[in-house]
Design an enzyme around this catalytic site. Structure first.
Site, PDB file in Angstrom:
ATOM      1  N   CYS A 156      44.368  46.379  18.871  1.00  0.00           N
ATOM      2  CA  CYS A 156      44.273  47.722  18.284  1.00  0.00           C
ATOM      3  C   CYS A 156      45.633  48.387  18.262  1.00  0.00           C
ATOM      4  O   CYS A 156      45.861  49.331  17.535  1.00  0.00           O
ATOM      5  CB  CYS A 156      43.292  48.574  19.066  1.00  0.00           C
ATOM      6  SG  CYS A 156      43.886  48.943  20.706  1.00  0.00           S
ATOM      7  N   PHE A 208      35.622  42.275  20.855  1.00  0.00           N
ATOM      8  CA  PHE A 208      35.946  40.867  21.125  1.00  0.00           C
ATOM      9  C   PHE A 208      37.404  40.640  21.497  1.00  0.00           C
ATOM     10  O   PHE A 208      37.751  39.598  22.040  1.00  0.00           O
ATOM     11  CB  PHE A 208      35.596  40.001  19.896  1.00  0.00           C
ATOM     12  CG  PHE A 208      36.647  40.054  18.813  1.00  0.00           C
ATOM     13  CD1 PHE A 208      37.773  39.238  18.875  1.00  0.00           C
ATOM     14  CD2 PHE A 208      36.532  40.928  17.742  1.00  0.00           C
ATOM     15  CE1 PHE A 208      38.757  39.300  17.900  1.00  0.00           C
ATOM     16  CE2 PHE A 208      37.507  41.000  16.772  1.00  0.00           C
ATOM     17  CZ  PHE A 208      38.624  40.185  16.849  1.00  0.00           C
ATOM     18  N   ALA A 223      31.774  46.722  24.589  1.00  0.00           N
ATOM     19  CA  ALA A 223      33.158  46.225  24.446  1.00  0.00           C
ATOM     20  C   ALA A 223      33.341  45.398  23.171  1.00  0.00           C
ATOM     21  O   ALA A 223      32.389  44.811  22.651  1.00  0.00           O
ATOM     22  CB  ALA A 223      33.514  45.393  25.677  1.00  0.00           C
ATOM     23  N   LYS A 275      27.694  45.899  28.166  1.00  0.00           N
ATOM     24  CA  LYS A 275      27.354  44.980  27.076  1.00  0.00           C
ATOM     25  C   LYS A 275      28.663  44.469  26.482  1.00  0.00           C
ATOM     26  O   LYS A 275      29.359  45.199  25.779  1.00  0.00           O
ATOM     27  CB  LYS A 275      26.534  45.680  25.985  1.00  0.00           C
ATOM     28  CG  LYS A 275      25.967  44.632  25.013  1.00  0.00           C
ATOM     29  CD  LYS A 275      25.706  45.138  23.631  1.00  0.00           C
ATOM     30  CE  LYS A 275      26.881  45.076  22.710  1.00  0.00           C
ATOM     31  NZ  LYS A 275      27.353  43.724  22.347  1.00  0.00           N
ATOM     32  N   SER A 332      35.315  48.884  16.509  1.00  0.00           N
ATOM     33  CA  SER A 332      35.647  49.334  15.153  1.00  0.00           C
ATOM     34  C   SER A 332      35.164  50.767  14.909  1.00  0.00           C
ATOM     35  O   SER A 332      34.299  51.273  15.618  1.00  0.00           O
ATOM     36  CB  SER A 332      34.981  48.407  14.147  1.00  0.00           C
ATOM     37  OG  SER A 332      33.571  48.544  14.272  1.00  0.00           O
ATOM     38  N   GLU A 334      42.477  48.799   8.124  1.00  0.00           N
ATOM     39  CA  GLU A 334      42.973  48.026   9.267  1.00  0.00           C
ATOM     40  C   GLU A 334      42.732  46.549   8.938  1.00  0.00           C
ATOM     41  O   GLU A 334      41.587  46.145   8.708  1.00  0.00           O
ATOM     42  CB  GLU A 334      42.196  48.414  10.533  1.00  0.00           C
ATOM     43  CG  GLU A 334      42.631  47.645  11.761  1.00  0.00           C
ATOM     44  CD  GLU A 334      41.799  47.974  12.998  1.00  0.00           C
ATOM     45  OE1 GLU A 334      40.573  48.155  12.884  1.00  0.00           O
ATOM     46  OE2 GLU A 334      42.392  48.040  14.096  1.00  0.00           O
ATOM     47  N   ARG A 375      30.612  37.836  21.082  1.00  0.00           N
ATOM     48  CA  ARG A 375      31.436  36.682  20.712  1.00  0.00           C
ATOM     49  C   ARG A 375      32.231  36.124  21.891  1.00  0.00           C
ATOM     50  O   ARG A 375      32.662  34.996  21.862  1.00  0.00           O
ATOM     51  CB  ARG A 375      32.394  37.085  19.586  1.00  0.00           C
ATOM     52  CG  ARG A 375      31.618  37.370  18.314  1.00  0.00           C
ATOM     53  CD  ARG A 375      32.518  37.649  17.171  1.00  0.00           C
ATOM     54  NE  ARG A 375      32.825  39.060  17.061  1.00  0.00           N
ATOM     55  CZ  ARG A 375      33.274  39.627  15.959  1.00  0.00           C
ATOM     56  NH1 ARG A 375      33.489  38.892  14.896  1.00  0.00           N
ATOM     57  NH2 ARG A 375      33.521  40.897  15.913  1.00  0.00           N
TER      58      ARG A 375
HETATM   59  P1  NAD Z   1      33.057  45.867  16.631  1.00  0.00           P
HETATM   60  O1  NAD Z   1      32.922  47.330  16.391  1.00  0.00           O
HETATM   61  O2  NAD Z   1      32.582  44.935  15.596  1.00  0.00           O
HETATM   62  O3  NAD Z   1      32.274  45.486  17.974  1.00  0.00           O
HETATM   63  C1  NAD Z   1      32.412  46.251  19.152  1.00  0.00           C
HETATM   64  C2  NAD Z   1      31.069  46.317  19.871  1.00  0.00           C
HETATM   65  O4  NAD Z   1      30.148  47.061  19.072  1.00  0.00           O
HETATM   66  C3  NAD Z   1      30.447  44.957  20.119  1.00  0.00           C
HETATM   67  O5  NAD Z   1      29.927  44.945  21.422  1.00  0.00           O
HETATM   68  C4  NAD Z   1      29.379  44.841  19.043  1.00  0.00           C
HETATM   69  O6  NAD Z   1      28.255  44.131  19.492  1.00  0.00           O
HETATM   70  C5  NAD Z   1      29.012  46.267  18.736  1.00  0.00           C
HETATM   71  N1  NAD Z   1      28.766  46.508  17.297  1.00  0.00           N
HETATM   72  C6  NAD Z   1      29.392  45.916  16.253  1.00  0.00           C
HETATM   73  N2  NAD Z   1      28.952  46.422  15.089  1.00  0.00           N
HETATM   74  C7  NAD Z   1      28.049  47.359  15.390  1.00  0.00           C
HETATM   75  C8  NAD Z   1      27.254  48.251  14.622  1.00  0.00           C
HETATM   76  N3  NAD Z   1      27.323  48.266  13.287  1.00  0.00           N
HETATM   77  N4  NAD Z   1      26.445  49.087  15.266  1.00  0.00           N
HETATM   78  C9  NAD Z   1      26.374  49.081  16.616  1.00  0.00           C
HETATM   79  N5  NAD Z   1      27.103  48.257  17.393  1.00  0.00           N
HETATM   80  C10 NAD Z   1      27.934  47.407  16.799  1.00  0.00           C
HETATM   81  O7  NAD Z   1      34.579  45.615  17.004  1.00  0.00           O
HETATM   82  P2  NAD Z   1      35.285  44.225  17.216  1.00  0.00           P
HETATM   83  O8  NAD Z   1      35.406  43.533  15.909  1.00  0.00           O
HETATM   84  O9  NAD Z   1      34.663  43.498  18.346  1.00  0.00           O
HETATM   85  O10 NAD Z   1      36.742  44.714  17.705  1.00  0.00           O
HETATM   86  C11 NAD Z   1      37.783  45.006  16.820  1.00  0.00           C
HETATM   87  C12 NAD Z   1      37.937  46.490  16.592  1.00  0.00           C
HETATM   88  O11 NAD Z   1      38.101  47.152  17.837  1.00  0.00           O
HETATM   89  C13 NAD Z   1      39.181  46.840  15.796  1.00  0.00           C
HETATM   90  O12 NAD Z   1      38.858  47.847  14.885  1.00  0.00           O
HETATM   91  C14 NAD Z   1      40.156  47.350  16.846  1.00  0.00           C
HETATM   92  O13 NAD Z   1      41.136  48.232  16.369  1.00  0.00           O
HETATM   93  C15 NAD Z   1      39.221  48.028  17.770  1.00  0.00           C
HETATM   94  N6  NAD Z   1      39.802  48.181  19.085  1.00  0.00           N
HETATM   95  C16 NAD Z   1      40.229  49.418  19.458  1.00  0.00           C
HETATM   96  C17 NAD Z   1      40.842  49.606  20.678  1.00  0.00           C
HETATM   97  C18 NAD Z   1      41.335  50.942  21.097  1.00  0.00           C
HETATM   98  O14 NAD Z   1      41.582  51.133  22.277  1.00  0.00           O
HETATM   99  N7  NAD Z   1      41.498  51.887  20.178  1.00  0.00           N
HETATM  100  C19 NAD Z   1      41.006  48.507  21.545  1.00  0.00           C
HETATM  101  C20 NAD Z   1      40.541  47.257  21.142  1.00  0.00           C
HETATM  102  C21 NAD Z   1      39.936  47.114  19.902  1.00  0.00           C
END
Ligand code: NAD
Length: 530
Positions: A312, A180, A178, A204, A257, A412, A208
């Site tokens: 998002c 943040f 998930a 997981k 992301s 974004e 944050r």
């Molecule tokens: P993030 O990708 O940084 O983190 C999401 C999860 O992935 C976390 O649990 C993190 O520990 C893990 N993670 C982060 N970087 C990683 C990597 N390089 N390799 C493997 N795992 C990794 O996202 P965030 O900053 O927590 O959330 C914001 C993003 O989520 C924005 O881009 C937003 O648009 C997107 N989002 C999309 C939706 C949707 O339904 N489309 C909903 C909510 C958020």
């Protein structure tokens, strides 16, 4: 003893090791509390040597820490899911439904407490945090209709004496990763639908904001979920790789992301798992000159800057069509009136960004927009919030005269920044939206039904609002972001969610009519040997 409440442990700290109840949200019991793992029905302290600090985004104070679970802890969590699967999948669907009926009530009863925890770790306003929990709760309520959702199909007499029918069966151990920005809603998109279908689940959360999920796990246990059916690990890349690679995990739900989502989709799929990945977005609001001006401007401002743009489905891009371009000064005035403050402060419209790095990135993209030729009509970079001088605040910001080749349009931003483009006609606006790679959401503002119909029909985006700025479907539908906003082929929640978490077993049976037992009342005295 906690200086604020004089108790050796606040109520929540029994399982969260977080102490905030009855305090100002920015004070916690020393020493820094640690987030537990949830393994086999127990909240356990990790034996790791690697910890990640959790910050309150309004103050940047460290308010807790979260472990990077060790390899053996992660193995123990999957083993627990695997062990629990057989019993759970064989538990009657009515019994599973009962647990979720109790669970939805417990979430309702604790909604405000969970929301405080979200504001504390994530920064969003309390009202918005309540919305976060509420939208997740709706998925739990939907999961309670499993008895209709999980029905198979039947075709009798497909040929003489032969019937075909399908069962919808769970997959086994499923996992969720998930982001943040919705600490309650997004985990609740995942494990309730999976588990009501008979799967066991490994979550997981974002490193944050783990608190809300830990609270939700405790409530789930209180609702009667058997030990091992839900396990929670914490961490970053290693935990993610572990989930992508573990042979006992059959499916992965990811939200976050593009960088992480595309990686997880590829790595998980390569290992033969089902993967659904909801990712980033650039959502356009197309404003027609015939729109209801008052409503439209209010909706644009709310959807662009609410949650500090960290949604998002934030409406981060406006396309003003024709005469609607004259509304820009009023749009700026309304955005100026929003109140930026710590999320627990009364009257706050938007809170801080999640981290200093996020703030720096947003400010950098604003600066780059200006360098590339955009007009900065409202600049929130230097905002000061009294009493919260160290928070990650950025005020509402508007960049106008933006062109599709600018970085602020292509990336974004994920902050309280509205980029404004102009179009002469509806067709030009549609072309612009369809040329953008993302397909999460869009909205059109108009009073003309034909214009709305044309836009909804021709725009290549998975979720379209007509005079609705954030068109996130309720869970009897599915979340249908498309193109670069999604990888996989089966969406979150709704009917698609059930499909994702189940597999079909098809049974074709033949029972020949002539083999049917022929019974007649034996009225004749039986004779031996006949
Ligand atoms: P993030 O990708 O940084 O983190 C999401 C999860 O992935 C976390 O649990 C993190 O520990 C893990 N993670 C982060 N970087 C990683 C990597 N390089 N390799 C493997 N795992 C990794 O996202 P965030 O900053 O927590 O959330 C914001 C993003 O989520 C924005 O881009 C937003 O648009 C997107 N989002 C999309 C939706 C949707 O339904 N489309 C909903 C909510 C958020």
């Amino acid at each position: 003893f906690c200086a604020a409440c004089q108790a050796s442990q606040c109520e929540l700290s029994r399982f969260l090791a977080l102490s905030y109840k009855g305090h100002s949200l920015s004070s916690v019991c020393p020493p820094q509390p640690t987030t537990k793992l949830f393994i086999d029905g127990k909240f356990v302290e990790s034996k790791t040597t690697e910890w990640i600090d959790i910050h309150n985004p309004a103050t940047n104070e460290v308010v807790g820490r979260v472990p990077k679970a060790t390899a053996s802890e992660m193995e123990a969590a999957v083993a627990s899911c695997k062990k629990a699967f057989w019993n759970w999948s064989e538990t009657s669907v009515l019994s599973r439904q009962q647990i979720f009926l109790r669970y939805q009530q417990l979430i309702k009863d604790n909604l405000k407490e969970i929301s405080k925890l979200i504001t504390f770790e994530q920064g969003k306003t309390l009202a918005d945090a309540e919305g976060d929990v509420f939208r997740g709760l709706q998925v739990v309520e939907h999961a309670c209709s499993v008895t209709s959702l999980i029905l198979g199909e039947t075709m009798p007499s497909i040929t003489k004496d032969m019937d075909t029918y399908t069962y919808r069966l769970p997959l086994g151990v499923c996992a969720g990763i998930a982001p943040f920005n919705f600490p309650a809603m997004i985990p609740l998109w995942m494990f309730p639908m999976a588990m009501v279908c008979g799967n066991t689940f490994l979550m997981k959360p974002s490193e944050r904001v783990p608190g809300a999920l830990m609270f939700l796990a405790k409530l789930f246990q209180d609702a009667g979920a058997p030990d091992g059916t839900l396990n929670i690990i914490h961490g970053q890349h290693e935990a993610v790789n572990f989930i992508c690679d573990h042979p006992d995990i059959r499916a992965i739900s990811f939200v976050g992301s593009n960088q992480a989502g595309e990686y997880i989709y590829e790595r998980g799929s390569r290992n033969g798992k089902r993967v659904q990945a909801n990712m980033g977005a650039k959502n356009h609001g197309v404003v027609m000159p015939d729109a209801n001006k008052e409503n439209t401007l209010n909706q644009l401002v709310g959807a662009a800057f609410g949650a500090a743009g960290q949604r998002c489905m934030a409406l981060s891009t406006a396309i003003l069509v024709g005469e609607a371009q004259k509304w820009l000064p009023e749009l700026v005035d309304r955005a100026k009136n929003l109140r930026v403050n710590a999320g627990d402060q009364p009257g706050a419209d938007l809170g801080p960004l999640i981290s200093p790095q996020a703030k720096e990135r947003v400010c950098h993209l604003i600066e780059k927009g200006v360098k590339e030729g955009a007009s900065l009509l409202l600049d929130g970079r230097n905002i000061k919030v009294k009493g919260y001088e160290n928070g990650n605040f950025v005020g509402p910001t508007i960049l106008a005269n933006v062109k599709p080749n600018m970085t602020c349009y292509k990336e974004e931003i994920f902050g309280p920044v509205l980029v404004v483009l102009e179009a002469d006609t509806l067709d030009d606006a549609i072309e612009m939206v369809n040329n953008n790679p993302y397909g999460n959401g869009t909205a059109i503002f108009t009073t003309n039904g034909a214009t709305a119909r044309k836009y909804s029909h021709l725009v290549d985006v998975g979720q379209v609002g007509v005079n609705v700025p954030i068109p996130v479907p309720l869970p009897m539908f599915s979340f249908t972001g498309s193109r670069a906003s999604f990888r996989g082929d089966t969406n979150f929640y709704g009917k698609q969610g059930v499909q994702f978490y189940t597999q079909l077993k098809t049974i074709i049976s033949q029972w020949k009519e002539e083999d049917a037992t022929v019974t007649k009342p034996a009225v004749v005295m039986p004779t031996m040997g006949n």
